[in-house]
Design a protein around this motif. Sequence first.
Motif, PDB file in Angstrom:
ATOM      1  N   GLU A   1       5.373  11.151   2.003  1.00 56.94           N
ATOM      2  CA  GLU A   1       6.480  11.406   1.069  1.00 56.94           C
ATOM      3  C   GLU A   1       6.320  12.786   0.438  1.00 56.94           C
ATOM      4  O   GLU A   1       7.274  13.566   0.352  1.00 56.94           O
ATOM      5  CB  GLU A   1       6.501  10.339  -0.020  1.00 56.94           C
ATOM      6  CG  GLU A   1       7.647  10.523  -1.006  1.00 56.94           C
ATOM      7  CD  GLU A   1       7.793   9.307  -1.912  1.00 56.94           C
ATOM      8  OE1 GLU A   1       6.756   8.819  -2.416  1.00 56.94           O
ATOM      9  OE2 GLU A   1       8.932   8.833  -2.091  1.00 56.94           O
ATOM     10  N   SER A   2       5.098  13.128   0.084  1.00 54.64           N
ATOM     11  CA  SER A   2       4.948  14.430  -0.589  1.00 54.64           C
ATOM     12  C   SER A   2       5.162  15.556   0.427  1.00 54.64           C
ATOM     13  O   SER A   2       5.474  16.688   0.049  1.00 54.64           O
ATOM     14  CB  SER A   2       3.546  14.531  -1.212  1.00 54.64           C
ATOM     15  OG  SER A   2       2.599  14.374  -0.189  1.00 54.64           O
TER      16      SER A   2
ATOM     17  N   ARG B   1      -2.349  -1.695   0.807  1.00 57.09           N
ATOM     18  CA  ARG B   1      -2.833  -0.782  -0.240  1.00 57.09           C
ATOM     19  C   ARG B   1      -3.212   0.565   0.401  1.00 57.09           C
ATOM     20  O   ARG B   1      -2.798   1.626  -0.053  1.00 57.09           O
ATOM     21  CB  ARG B   1      -4.051  -1.434  -0.907  1.00 57.09           C
ATOM     22  CG  ARG B   1      -4.775  -0.545  -1.895  1.00 57.09           C
ATOM     23  CD  ARG B   1      -6.097  -1.173  -2.324  1.00 57.09           C
ATOM     24  NE  ARG B   1      -7.104  -1.047  -1.280  1.00 57.09           N
ATOM     25  CZ  ARG B   1      -8.173  -1.858  -1.190  1.00 57.09           C
ATOM     26  NH1 ARG B   1      -8.338  -2.838  -2.043  1.00 57.09           N
ATOM     27  NH2 ARG B   1      -9.067  -1.687  -0.239  1.00 57.09           N
TER      28      ARG B   1
ATOM     29  N   TYR C   1      -4.598  -5.772   1.362  1.00 64.78           N
ATOM     30  CA  TYR C   1      -5.556  -4.651   1.463  1.00 64.78           C
ATOM     31  C   TYR C   1      -5.004  -3.607   2.435  1.00 64.78           C
ATOM     32  O   TYR C   1      -5.015  -2.404   2.181  1.00 64.78           O
ATOM     33  CB  TYR C   1      -6.918  -5.153   1.981  1.00 64.78           C
ATOM     34  CG  TYR C   1      -7.633  -6.091   1.028  1.00 64.78           C
ATOM     35  CD1 TYR C   1      -7.260  -6.151  -0.305  1.00 64.78           C
ATOM     36  CD2 TYR C   1      -8.660  -6.918   1.479  1.00 64.78           C
ATOM     37  CE1 TYR C   1      -7.885  -7.022  -1.166  1.00 64.78           C
ATOM     38  CE2 TYR C   1      -9.311  -7.783   0.606  1.00 64.78           C
ATOM     39  CZ  TYR C   1      -8.917  -7.839  -0.709  1.00 64.78           C
ATOM     40  OH  TYR C   1      -9.548  -8.710  -1.578  1.00 64.78           O
TER      41      TYR C   1
ATOM     42  N   ARG D   1      -1.203   4.631   0.508  1.00 66.75           N
ATOM     43  CA  ARG D   1      -1.805   5.971   0.263  1.00 66.75           C
ATOM     44  C   ARG D   1      -1.321   6.931   1.348  1.00 66.75           C
ATOM     45  O   ARG D   1      -0.940   8.071   1.070  1.00 66.75           O
ATOM     46  CB  ARG D   1      -3.344   5.848   0.318  1.00 66.75           C
ATOM     47  CG  ARG D   1      -3.949   5.081  -0.850  1.00 66.75           C
ATOM     48  CD  ARG D   1      -5.368   5.560  -1.173  1.00 66.75           C
ATOM     49  NE  ARG D   1      -5.899   4.828  -2.328  1.00 66.75           N
ATOM     50  CZ  ARG D   1      -6.686   3.742  -2.209  1.00 66.75           C
ATOM     51  NH1 ARG D   1      -7.036   3.316  -1.008  1.00 66.75           N
ATOM     52  NH2 ARG D   1      -7.132   3.119  -3.277  1.00 66.75           N
TER      53      ARG D   1
END
Lengths: 403, 212, 225, 390
Positions: free
Chosen positions: D165-166, D155, D152, D159
Amino acid sequence: MTAEAIELDSWLERLPLTLRDLLAGPIPGPWRWIVQDVIAIAVVLAVFPLLFAFLTLAERKVLGRIQNRPGPNRVGWGGILQPFADGIKMLTKEDIVPRAADPVLHFLAPVALVSFSLLSLAVIPYGRHLVPLDLDAGILYFFAASASSELAVFMAGWAGRNKYSLLAAMRALAQLISYELPLLLSLVPVVMLAGTLSPSGIVAAQAGWSAGFLPHWNILTPWGLAGFAIFMVAALAEANRSPFDLPEAESELIAGHLTEYSGFKYALFFMAEYFAMCALSGMAVTLFLGGWQAPVAILQFVPSYGWFAIKLLSLLLGFIWIRATLPRLRIDQLMRLAWKFLLPLALINLVTASFWHLSAGWGAAAQPLRWGLGLALVAVPFVVIGRRLSTGLGPRTYRYAAP
Amino acid sequence: MLGTGILKGLAVTAKNLAGSFHDPGRFVTTQYPEQRSVLPENYRNFPFLVAEDDKDPMGTLRCVACQICEKECPPQCIYIEKSRDKKPDAAGKMQLYPAVFDIDISVCMSCQICVEVCPFDAIKMDQEFEIATDNRFRPLLRDREQLARSNRYFQQVHPTEAAEVDARLAAARRAAEEKAAAKAPPPARQEVQTKPATERPDPPAGGIKTEA
Amino acid sequence: MESPEQIRERILAGFPGAEVTVAANPSPSDQRSLVVGAANGREIARFLRDDEVLKLDYCSNVTGVDWPEKEIIEAVRVELPDPSGGPPKIVEKKVKRVQPGCLEAVYHLYSMARGIGPVILRMRTANRGDRVTLPSLTPIWRSCEFQEREVFDLFGIVFEGHPDLRRILMWDELKDHPMRKDYVAPDDFEWEPTPHDAVLARAARHFQDPTPAEAPRSGAKEGAP
Amino acid sequence: MIENLSSPLVSPAGARVRPVQDAFHGDLLEVSMGPHHPSTHGVFRMMVTLDGEAIVRLKPVFGYLHRNHEKLGENTTYLGSMPYTDRLDYLNSMTNNWAYALAVEKLIGQPVPERAEYVRVILAELTRLQNHTCLAGFLMQDCGCSGTPLMYAFRERERILDLFESLSGSRMMCNYQRFGGCRVDPGPEWLDAVRGLVEGYGAFLDEYEALLTGNEIVMARTQGVGRLKPDLAVSAGITGPMLRAAGVPYDIRKVDGYGIYPRFSFRVPLGDHGDTYDRYMIRVLEARESISILRQALKDIPAGPIIDPKSRLRGLRPKAGEAYGRIEGPKGEIGFYLISDGGPNPHRYRVRAPSFVNLTLLEDLCLGHTVADAVVILGSIDIVLGEVDR
């Protein structure tokens, strides 16, 4: 089961008998019982290893789904062939026997462990006519067989001649023995009230439904609920499952009594563990969940072995569910839980059961009082002992620094 | 302390078990070879050299072998050898070009400092990550030919950045032409520009180029 | 927060014999430090920790710094007596002076009780060769234990009074101190595909043929195409 | 009282320690845990001396991941060291970058535009969020959960890493901050993505706490284990959530007020017992504070340049001098000490790593406990070997 009672059942119910008679039919009279027993053994030896295989797959799939991932889905459609792939892997893995090990004991330990757990599968009534071995003292035999697996565990730890695995074996032994007591004590009320040690007798004692939809299962009584809870916690520990999986705890210092095993012997240990898990949950179903009894009268068209399978699988799912959620207990906490919490509760449960038995005669008006008293007898010690044992532990509130 | 915490925990795991079947937020695996996660535009892997057009990449490399990236590269994985002769670049100016331009991608840590310090937008970061090889010697040492990519590929990989770079280069080219045009009308004098071949063209003052 | 000079006065008041100077720091951060003689370093540190005004109870950072010998060429105005009895001529002469190197331990001290900023303590060893001992401040701030071991490991400053002075990062048999400026990395070369000729040259000493068969170089030597 | 702390066998943590090896208790068992032990966080070894179940002596041994980051720093330009700072605490590259950029900006007196300050706070708080979530996951993994809390945590961490990364181009090796601002301007759609994540994070933390905080087995395994006294923590230079769990109100965001933290109102949670459970809870509460800081920062982030136009990217040659810049990283105070001699490379480049100093008290916390507890205590200290060994 008298002959004419058998005719009353639906053909689906009698299917196992007809199949057996079909196979054992041509054998002349005196040898027939041997063939019938061989068939029974063959069925158990076929069903349970298969169940073990798909249980490992189910465990990984359910664990995966709980952790938001698909679980194995590469081998075969949706991962269905994964257990066979694991099996082949285990067979082809090199089987190392340490030079200092005692070869006989080293080989015998996994074999003994698997055979003992298989032995205990012989007396569980899987259906109305599906009892491989209908012993009068079936319960005694079952716990004798499953208790002897401790011998095999120690044999495994000793045979490797490795100081750490010997220490781990002693730890595992201490865990198994100290959880043997609550396990046995929690089923004493069942035997006491059913009046028999034979599993099919116990299942028969739980037959019948009052008002059509309330089954007479033991779990639906105060002492039965407490007994079932204690039995399941002790079964978790007996099968080395989640909160008590100390022996193969990787974060522990000692990697457990299995360190000296590899290849197929290692797989045998896990097979034995799953058999023990299935046997104990089978026994839990027999003792507390009414064995192969249908929950509601009108649902009897489903065959008895169907109900047994549903209950068994739901218990196994519970095992997996608990494994996915709970962290592991330390060895001293585990011991304290067994000796200072489960054991007293199991003893008090005897009192609740005897009260329940003596108050059987109370009228309909006194039922709420009877239930109230029964539940109080279960809940009060649970809360008192629980509070005393967990002094100093508890949720906390936190303050913030002055700005 | 009576198991209520454990029951709440079991409820959470049950919610996740059920959620993983219908709620995309609780089922996060992308099955890699079959499904592919979309790479953000800024994603960077190993560098590549930008060539104006892809028919003759070696002829139209933007790189003028000024070796700034070789000096600034922290792990020193770029190796450049300047050419002896010159060739006209996109704006028609005579520029050197790299005879040898090696990047050792087993040493490169894709930190894109070379892209940042390159005054000629000649080196950009690629997004191709499936480049495993079975030999750790030869394939990991990429030379000029393997590094060159066309500007069109650059526009596919980093659309916004490429647009901004092209706009700036076009503006610079137009400015160069107007200057040349302004200088050209009084034709007569023929200056002979003697520039020693090895003198490195001085890059414009190291101003910051902010990529969009 | 008291300035280093005020702290220096208070230290000198408490320890008349101590040599405490304020080292300049021309950078805009203006974090001037107190250079303390190694002799009574530990007493001064204890004073700084127990002092009511400062209460520097937290030693955030212990750093080693290596100042190698430096040749300083100074333009010195020298008066040359004019042989013909005229006014002495002032002549700029380059005097070469060798500034002795030293190893330095820098302590950044903070006060968690008062929340006041870095008081920087510097202690310098006599030289970089044999006399490299400094008093350990671990008995005063427990946080110096590991960091002083690291300074000993990488710089070679021996902290006397440290409870467990061993190497912390390097293996125990290593004799060198890697962070010193004059440390030469061992030439344990292991082939790796690299375009740099300098590396190839070093490889040549280890391989008869500098480039193993399966790694032909990209023809850098064969000149431009 | 602090003087005698250095002798290992005295346990201020109040543990029952029998240092004497008398005939009845038999010999001590010398065991080496690691460096390839599944429960150590990276390549880390503990030489543990056991007297039966209780730990009598515990010597941490590390250096297996030592790359001599500081020698590299002295042989590379100031800009060249920036990508290497991602490799220090490889879980929190944004805060490492910021600490290094802050130290250099202090060294050269470089102003930083408003928008860059806001973006730096947003990225630092996102890093703190994913670090504290991961810590809870690792700690439960050490307590023996079969991976559910960790999955969890990962996960949600994925995000946040997708956001990194972007923006910076790489999930963990961001190399995003420069001296005087940041490298890439976050577009409006990136800021909206961060707003979406921050909205949903509170609900995730509630579910996560429901799974772990009340769990009796977690309480049994962590409460009262590895108790840390405030004065010992201060003397041992412990910083970060581990210090605040011992009850010492010291948060560098409040004390130094670097960047624009004084503009945000957030609280600093404090623990009373200083044991493993407090360390876990303090991190969860700090994650909630980070969410409120993120909301405030996202609400009033101004437009404007992302980097100071006069900042020098290449060829930075600061005047001779030194500077020590520090920030409140997720694991504690991470500081960079730079001495410049006017050249392109720093004369001395020192990293003050929180994990390295927080390990000082590992032995004091573990004395008297069992090995299973030592694993949990190590997990609660939250070390990353890249930062310990540098």
